[in-house]
Scaffold this motif. Structure first.
Motif, short mmCIF file in Angstrom:
data_model
loop_
_atom_site.label_atom_id
_atom_site.label_comp_id
_atom_site.label_asym_id
_atom_site.label_seq_id
_atom_site.Cartn_x
_atom_site.Cartn_y
_atom_site.Cartn_z
N GLY A 91 -5.28 -55.40 -21.59
CA GLY A 91 -5.61 -56.83 -21.58
C GLY A 91 -4.41 -57.69 -21.91
N ALA A 92 -3.58 -57.24 -22.87
CA ALA A 92 -2.36 -57.99 -23.21
C ALA A 92 -1.38 -57.96 -22.04
N LEU A 93 -1.29 -56.82 -21.35
CA LEU A 93 -0.42 -56.75 -20.17
C LEU A 93 -0.89 -57.71 -19.08
N LEU A 94 -2.19 -57.73 -18.82
CA LEU A 94 -2.72 -58.65 -17.81
C LEU A 94 -2.53 -60.10 -18.22
N ASN A 95 -2.66 -60.35 -19.52
CA ASN A 95 -2.49 -61.71 -20.03
C ASN A 95 -1.04 -62.17 -19.89
N THR A 96 -0.08 -61.30 -20.21
CA THR A 96 1.32 -61.71 -20.13
C THR A 96 1.84 -61.71 -18.69
N TRP A 97 1.18 -61.01 -17.79
CA TRP A 97 1.59 -61.03 -16.39
C TRP A 97 1.43 -62.43 -15.80
N GLN A 98 0.53 -63.22 -16.34
CA GLN A 98 0.28 -64.57 -15.83
C GLN A 98 1.35 -65.57 -16.24
N LEU A 99 2.22 -65.18 -17.16
CA LEU A 99 3.27 -66.09 -17.60
C LEU A 99 4.38 -66.18 -16.56
N GLU A 100 5.09 -67.29 -16.58
CA GLU A 100 6.20 -67.46 -15.64
C GLU A 100 7.34 -66.49 -15.97
N ALA A 131 7.27 -57.12 -19.78
CA ALA A 131 8.19 -55.97 -19.74
C ALA A 131 8.27 -55.29 -21.09
N VAL A 132 8.33 -56.06 -22.17
CA VAL A 132 8.42 -55.48 -23.51
C VAL A 132 7.15 -54.70 -23.83
N LEU A 133 5.98 -55.29 -23.57
CA LEU A 133 4.72 -54.59 -23.84
C LEU A 133 4.60 -53.32 -23.01
N LEU A 134 4.97 -53.40 -21.74
CA LEU A 134 4.86 -52.25 -20.85
C LEU A 134 5.80 -51.13 -21.27
N LEU A 135 7.07 -51.45 -21.48
CA LEU A 135 8.04 -50.40 -21.81
C LEU A 135 7.78 -49.77 -23.18
N LEU A 136 7.47 -50.58 -24.17
CA LEU A 136 7.18 -50.00 -25.49
C LEU A 136 5.89 -49.20 -25.46
N GLY A 137 4.91 -49.62 -24.67
CA GLY A 137 3.69 -48.84 -24.53
C GLY A 137 3.93 -47.51 -23.85
N ILE A 138 4.77 -47.51 -22.83
CA ILE A 138 5.08 -46.28 -22.11
C ILE A 138 5.83 -45.31 -23.03
N PHE A 139 6.74 -45.84 -23.86
CA PHE A 139 7.53 -44.98 -24.74
C PHE A 139 6.87 -44.77 -26.10
N ASN A 140 5.55 -44.93 -26.15
CA ASN A 140 4.73 -44.61 -27.31
C ASN A 140 5.04 -45.47 -28.54
N LEU A 141 5.48 -46.69 -28.33
CA LEU A 141 5.69 -47.64 -29.42
C LEU A 141 4.83 -48.88 -29.20
N GLY A 142 3.74 -48.72 -28.48
CA GLY A 142 2.88 -49.84 -28.13
C GLY A 142 2.23 -50.51 -29.32
N TYR A 194 3.04 -59.00 -30.36
CA TYR A 194 2.33 -59.87 -29.42
C TYR A 194 1.23 -60.65 -30.13
N LEU A 195 0.48 -59.99 -30.99
CA LEU A 195 -0.61 -60.68 -31.68
C LEU A 195 -0.09 -61.73 -32.65
N LEU A 196 1.07 -61.47 -33.26
CA LEU A 196 1.60 -62.43 -34.22
C LEU A 196 2.29 -63.63 -33.57
N VAL A 197 3.14 -63.38 -32.56
CA VAL A 197 3.94 -64.47 -32.01
C VAL A 197 3.90 -64.56 -30.49
N GLY A 198 3.15 -63.70 -29.83
CA GLY A 198 3.14 -63.69 -28.37
C GLY A 198 2.40 -64.88 -27.78
N PRO A 199 2.75 -65.22 -26.56
CA PRO A 199 2.09 -66.34 -25.88
C PRO A 199 0.75 -65.92 -25.28
#
Length: 134
Positions: free
Chosen positions: A80-89, A95-106, A113-118
């Motif tokens: 849901g966070a990935l889909l939400n941030t995909w809508q941003l310009e 990219a940060v959410l995707l890469l850190l999630g893939i490398f097991n640091l999601g 993202y929850l603290l300061v993400g758009p």
């Protein structure tokens, strides 16, 4: 999915994981303290059939299911966070959410993202309402 929904889902999933882990560890600890396990050296080879054994086995299974459900909920929150941030310009958050999630640091990416993400839903342009036919 809005950021508020992602936040609620992620926090609820974390609570489920912690609660399930506590329940499972408590069940195993009580089973070990009450000699429920049949041991052969350091290995558990069976259970002593009693009401306590079956009750603790049930609690352990419920705890494991709660952990599994919490992990699935966390995965859904991440998607849901990935889909939400995909809508941003800017695709930086995506990219940060995707890469850190893939490398097991999601987990750390989701906390950031929850603290300061758009919120991509708030930034998405609203569509004008269609004109009514006369």
């Amino acid at each position: 999915m809005s950021k508020a929904t992602v936040t609620r889902l992620f926090i609820g999933s974390g609570i489920a994981i912690v609660s399930g882990a506590i329940l499972a560890v408590t069940a195993v600890s009580l089973a070990n303290a009450n000699n429920v396990f049949v041991m052969s050296g350091p290995d558990v080879v069976g259970l002593r059939g009693s009401g306590l054994a079956w009750s603790l086995l049930g609690l352990g299974i419920v705890g494991g299911l709660a952990v599994a459900g919490g992990m699935i909920g966390g995965l859904v929150a991440w998607i849901g966070a990935l889909l939400n941030t995909w809508q941003l310009e800017s695709r930086t958050w995506f990219a940060v959410l995707l890469l850190l999630g893939i490398f097991n640091l999601g987990f750390f990416a989701m906390i950031a993202y929850l603290l300061v993400g758009p919120d991509g839903r708030a930034a998405a342009p609203s569509r004008p309402a269609p004109a009514a036919a006369a």
